[in-house]
Design a protein around this motif. Structure first.
Motif, PDB file in Angstrom:
ATOM      1  N   MET A 208      54.364  59.257  18.814  1.00 44.37           N
ATOM      2  CA  MET A 208      55.119  60.448  18.431  1.00 44.37           C
ATOM      3  C   MET A 208      54.898  61.577  19.434  1.00 44.37           C
ATOM      4  N   LEU A 209      53.657  61.759  19.863  1.00 43.62           N
ATOM      5  CA  LEU A 209      53.368  62.813  20.830  1.00 43.62           C
ATOM      6  C   LEU A 209      54.089  62.556  22.147  1.00 43.62           C
ATOM      7  N   GLY A 210      54.087  61.295  22.585  1.00 41.41           N
ATOM      8  CA  GLY A 210      54.790  60.952  23.817  1.00 41.41           C
ATOM      9  C   GLY A 210      56.286  61.190  23.704  1.00 41.41           C
ATOM     10  N   ALA A 211      56.869  60.817  22.585  1.00 38.04           N
ATOM     11  CA  ALA A 211      58.305  61.026  22.375  1.00 38.04           C
ATOM     12  C   ALA A 211      58.641  62.509  22.383  1.00 38.04           C
ATOM     13  N   ALA A 212      57.774  63.315  21.782  1.00 39.96           N
ATOM     14  CA  ALA A 212      58.017  64.755  21.751  1.00 39.96           C
ATOM     15  C   ALA A 212      57.986  65.357  23.151  1.00 39.96           C
ATOM     16  N   LEU A 213      57.025  64.921  23.961  1.00 38.80           N
ATOM     17  CA  LEU A 213      56.951  65.433  25.331  1.00 38.80           C
ATOM     18  C   LEU A 213      58.169  65.025  26.138  1.00 38.80           C
ATOM     19  N   ARG A 214      58.598  63.783  25.978  1.00 37.90           N
ATOM     20  CA  ARG A 214      59.788  63.333  26.718  1.00 37.90           C
ATOM     21  C   ARG A 214      61.023  64.115  26.297  1.00 37.90           C
ATOM     22  N   LYS A 215      61.129  64.389  25.015  1.00 41.30           N
ATOM     23  CA  LYS A 215      62.303  65.084  24.506  1.00 41.30           C
ATOM     24  C   LYS A 215      62.427  66.488  25.072  1.00 41.30           C
TER      25      LYS A 215
ATOM     26  N   THR B  50      61.128  67.708  27.803  1.00 40.94           N
ATOM     27  CA  THR B  50      61.074  67.821  29.266  1.00 40.94           C
ATOM     28  C   THR B  50      62.256  67.130  29.936  1.00 40.94           C
ATOM     29  N   GLN B  51      63.291  66.809  29.187  1.00 39.49           N
ATOM     30  CA  GLN B  51      64.467  66.165  29.769  1.00 39.49           C
ATOM     31  C   GLN B  51      65.188  67.123  30.720  1.00 39.49           C
ATOM     32  N   GLY B  52      65.762  66.557  31.766  1.00 38.89           N
ATOM     33  CA  GLY B  52      66.566  67.334  32.701  1.00 38.89           C
ATOM     34  C   GLY B  52      65.790  68.463  33.343  1.00 38.89           C
ATOM     35  N   GLU B  53      66.369  69.658  33.285  1.00 42.49           N
ATOM     36  CA  GLU B  53      65.770  70.812  33.943  1.00 42.49           C
ATOM     37  C   GLU B  53      64.737  71.522  33.071  1.00 42.49           C
ATOM     38  N   ARG B  54      64.523  71.007  31.857  1.00 42.75           N
ATOM     39  CA  ARG B  54      63.596  71.686  30.948  1.00 42.75           C
ATOM     40  C   ARG B  54      62.159  71.642  31.452  1.00 42.75           C
ATOM     41  N   LEU B  55      61.785  70.556  32.140  1.00 45.78           N
ATOM     42  CA  LEU B  55      60.409  70.436  32.627  1.00 45.78           C
ATOM     43  C   LEU B  55      60.060  71.584  33.553  1.00 45.78           C
ATOM     44  N   GLU B  56      60.952  71.905  34.464  1.00 48.57           N
ATOM     45  CA  GLU B  56      60.680  73.006  35.387  1.00 48.57           C
ATOM     46  C   GLU B  56      60.549  74.327  34.642  1.00 48.57           C
ATOM     47  N   ALA B  57      61.443  74.562  33.696  1.00 47.24           N
ATOM     48  CA  ALA B  57      61.410  75.824  32.960  1.00 47.24           C
ATOM     49  C   ALA B  57      60.125  75.981  32.161  1.00 47.24           C
ATOM     50  N   LEU B  58      59.618  74.877  31.612  1.00 53.06           N
ATOM     51  CA  LEU B  58      58.432  74.941  30.772  1.00 53.06           C
ATOM     52  C   LEU B  58      57.127  74.882  31.564  1.00 53.06           C
ATOM     53  N   SER B  59      57.169  74.364  32.778  1.00 55.31           N
ATOM     54  CA  SER B  59      55.944  74.098  33.535  1.00 55.31           C
ATOM     55  C   SER B  59      55.653  75.117  34.626  1.00 55.31           C
ATOM     56  N   LEU B  60      56.645  75.794  35.139  1.00 46.10           N
ATOM     57  CA  LEU B  60      56.462  76.617  36.333  1.00 46.10           C
ATOM     58  C   LEU B  60      56.454  78.109  36.055  1.00 46.10           C
ATOM     59  N   HIS B  61      56.440  78.482  34.793  1.00 42.63           N
ATOM     60  CA  HIS B  61      56.469  79.904  34.449  1.00 42.63           C
ATOM     61  C   HIS B  61      55.497  80.177  33.309  1.00 42.63           C
ATOM     62  N   TYR B  62      55.077  81.438  33.220  1.00 36.66           N
ATOM     63  CA  TYR B  62      54.268  81.829  32.062  1.00 36.66           C
ATOM     64  C   TYR B  62      55.094  81.677  30.792  1.00 36.66           C
TER      65      TYR B  62
ATOM     66  N   CYS C  16      58.529  68.218  16.726  1.00 33.88           N
ATOM     67  CA  CYS C  16      57.934  67.371  15.683  1.00 33.88           C
ATOM     68  C   CYS C  16      58.153  67.972  14.298  1.00 33.88           C
ATOM     69  N   LEU C  17      58.054  69.290  14.181  1.00 35.43           N
ATOM     70  CA  LEU C  17      58.291  69.950  12.905  1.00 35.43           C
ATOM     71  C   LEU C  17      59.767  69.880  12.521  1.00 35.43           C
ATOM     72  N   GLU C  18      60.638  70.158  13.476  1.00 36.85           N
ATOM     73  CA  GLU C  18      62.081  70.179  13.209  1.00 36.85           C
ATOM     74  C   GLU C  18      62.595  68.820  12.744  1.00 36.85           C
ATOM     75  N   GLN C  19      62.079  67.752  13.344  1.00 38.33           N
ATOM     76  CA  GLN C  19      62.552  66.407  13.043  1.00 38.33           C
ATOM     77  C   GLN C  19      61.872  65.781  11.824  1.00 38.33           C
ATOM     78  N   GLY C  20      60.942  66.489  11.226  1.00 40.66           N
ATOM     79  CA  GLY C  20      60.221  65.949  10.073  1.00 40.66           C
ATOM     80  C   GLY C  20      59.150  64.942  10.444  1.00 40.66           C
ATOM     81  N   LEU C  21      58.869  64.781  11.746  1.00 38.59           N
ATOM     82  CA  LEU C  21      57.887  63.793  12.193  1.00 38.59           C
ATOM     83  C   LEU C  21      56.472  64.206  11.805  1.00 38.59           C
ATOM     84  N   MET C  22      56.188  65.495  11.902  1.00 43.29           N
ATOM     85  CA  MET C  22      54.862  65.981  11.535  1.00 43.29           C
ATOM     86  C   MET C  22      54.610  65.738  10.046  1.00 43.29           C
ATOM     87  N   ARG C  23      55.595  66.016   9.227  1.00 42.22           N
ATOM     88  CA  ARG C  23      55.441  65.820   7.792  1.00 42.22           C
ATOM     89  C   ARG C  23      55.173  64.354   7.455  1.00 42.22           C
TER      90      ARG C  23
END
Length: 484
Positions: A138-145, A147-159, A370-377
């Motif tokens: 589940m954790l791996g799926a969440a990270l892949r989700k 960080t798709q496309g250009e999201r990885l750069e936006a989340l990784s390269l800025h505060y 994970c919360l939005e998809q009900g996976l955490m629950r």
């Protein structure tokens, strides 16, 4: 020592004398922080029986530890681990406040031992779920989700945002609404786990010398953290329904505390749950004596949804709620949160900026998904079902060993009475390969206790209970203990 803690017998064929081997074994326990400052070494007679050597050998070993400055001898009491200096002493040291205890234990000992499983064998003293119970997929799926496309750069390269990722704060607001707490996303602040959440609130609201109420028994690391900040720690006895209201009222009247740090849901170490009646009385005392309540909800994901939370009753006026994903999801995903009264949010965010700047948006967005998809629950429902089965198994083992469970069987932890001072069991159990959490660890002022905390998830091995039973009987036959 081996990674599983269990040590081989002393060797009479070794080039090293038996006394030197024994001294080296204790020295390694101290070096690895498995024995904390103030821990008592076994009596000479007990140690000699355990290792099959003469009392003279044990005395010689303890003399070597004394000479190396690792232990100290206390007349008529025995040998105790010494606190090791961490740096040069200052020329002027302020006198401690009369109500401020020294750190009750070396809290780093607890952290090192309980959050890093030493081997393949489950350890009853750990404070986390077994890795096999966690959902790495589940954790791996969440990270892949996220960080798709250009999201990885936006989340990784800025505060990240100083207050925390907006998506996670939205998801937290929705989660709390399901529990009855109406809190806008603007009232949430993300943190590096619940420990930082507790620290940020303390640093924002308190100044050295302020009085702080705490549950006793309670979380030793919290006691040590508050003591290090220079606070006056005022322990309040904790029962099955909540704090002792008479003691709480007396301390509030006498010492004008600024804060009460407490766990309402699945209290650590007893797993007790705050009753609605006690919750209302505590809130009345907080209003009458003008102190805030810091409600630690770190085990909230493992609790029933109807559990009483003062933050819900109070609607975040005097109560500040902190929580974390680490206990239920993964110890390495250090994401926590604070739900605060609107008037405190900016002050807490400013404290966060001065300590860690921001938190990691990548993990925060993954948890939001994970919360939005009900996976955490659904993950937590599976964990709760596994804990139900584990408690049933542990209850059978506790009864078979002749011990008594003093807390209601719920949550992750059990509070067990074994009839002898559990701190005296630490070393023999450690040498047998078992890490335990003795009751002394959970008191603001160190004192002998016949109680110990067990983790239901990692205490299902019958070999542990047989070893514990044998050692408890051995100690009981030497000198009956009435500690509590």
């Amino acid at each position: 020592m081996s990674t599983a803690f269990a040590a081989p017998p002393l060797s009479r064929d070794s080039d090293l004398p038996l006394a030197e081997q024994l001294a080296g074994r204790f020295a390694e326990m101290i070096r690895q922080h498995h024995l904390s400052p103030g821990a008592r070494l076994p009596s000479v007679r007990s140690c000699a029986q355990t290792h099959g050597v003469s009392p003279y050998t044990v005395v010689a070993a303890y003399d070597q530890l004394l000479a190396r400055g690792l232990v100290e001898s206390r007349p008529q009491r025995g040998f105790f681990v010494r606190a090791q200096p961490v740096g040069p002493a200052r020329a002027t040291t302020p006198a401690p406040h009369p109500f401020q205890p020294s750190t009750p234990i070396d809290a780093t000992t607890l952290i090192r031992g309980m959050f890093h499983e030493p081997g393949t064998r489950p350890m009853p003293g750990l404070g986390t779920l077994p890795p096999a119970w966690l959902d790495a997929a589940m954790l791996g799926a969440a990270l892949r989700k996220v960080t798709q496309g250009e999201r990885l750069e936006a989340l990784s390269l800025h505060y990240g945002e100083p207050q925390g990722d907006q998506r996670l704060r939205d998801a937290l607001s929705h989660r709390m609404a399901e529990l009855g707490l109406r809190a806008a996303p603007e009232q949430f602040i993300t943190t590096v786990g619940a420990t930082q959440a507790l620290d940020l609130v303390s640093r924002t609201l308190l100044r050295p010398g302020d009085a702080v109420l705490v549950d006793e028994p309670g979380w030793a690391v919290e006691f040590a953290r508050l003591a290090q900040l220079g606070m006056r720690i005022l322990p309040v006895p904790r029962g099955q329904d909540g704090p002792d209201l008479a003691v709480l009222a007396h301390l509030a009247q006498s010492h004008a505390p600024k804060l009460y740090v407490t766990v309402s849901v699945l209290h650590n170490p007893t797993s007790a749950m705050l009753s609605p009646g006690h919750a209302h009385q505590v809130l009345k005392l907080a209003e009458a004596h003008d102190f805030h309540i810091l409600e630690d909800d770190v085990y909230g994901f493992l609790a029933p949804p109807h559990a009483t939370r003062m933050a819900v009753l109070d609607e975040l006026q005097r109560v500040i709620l902190v929580g974390s994903f680490s206990k239920a999801l993964s110890p390495s995903w250090r994401v926590g949160y604070i739900a605060a009264p609107p008037g405190l949010v900016e002050r807490i965010v400013n404290t966060k900026l001065l300590t860690t700047l921001t938190t990691a948006p990548l993990l925060e967005q993954a948890l939001a998904w994970c919360l939005e998809q009900g996976l955490m629950r659904r993950h937590c429902e599976r964990v709760v079902a596994q804990l139900d089965a584990a408690r049933t198994r542990c209850m059978q083992l506790i009864r078979s060993a002749g011990f008594q469970l003093l807390s209601a069987p719920q949550g992750l932890f059990g509070w067990v009475d074994v009839g002898v001072d559990t701190e005296r069991l630490v070393i023999p159990l450690l040498e047998a390969g078992w890490l335990i959490a003795p009751g002394a660890l959970f008191h603001a002022h160190r004192q002998p206790s016949t109680l110990m905390r067990i983790n239901y998830a990692s205490s299902q091995d019958a070999r542990f209970w047989k070893t514990l039973q044998a050692e408890a009987m051995r100690l009981s036959s030497q000198r009956p203990s009435t500690a509590r």
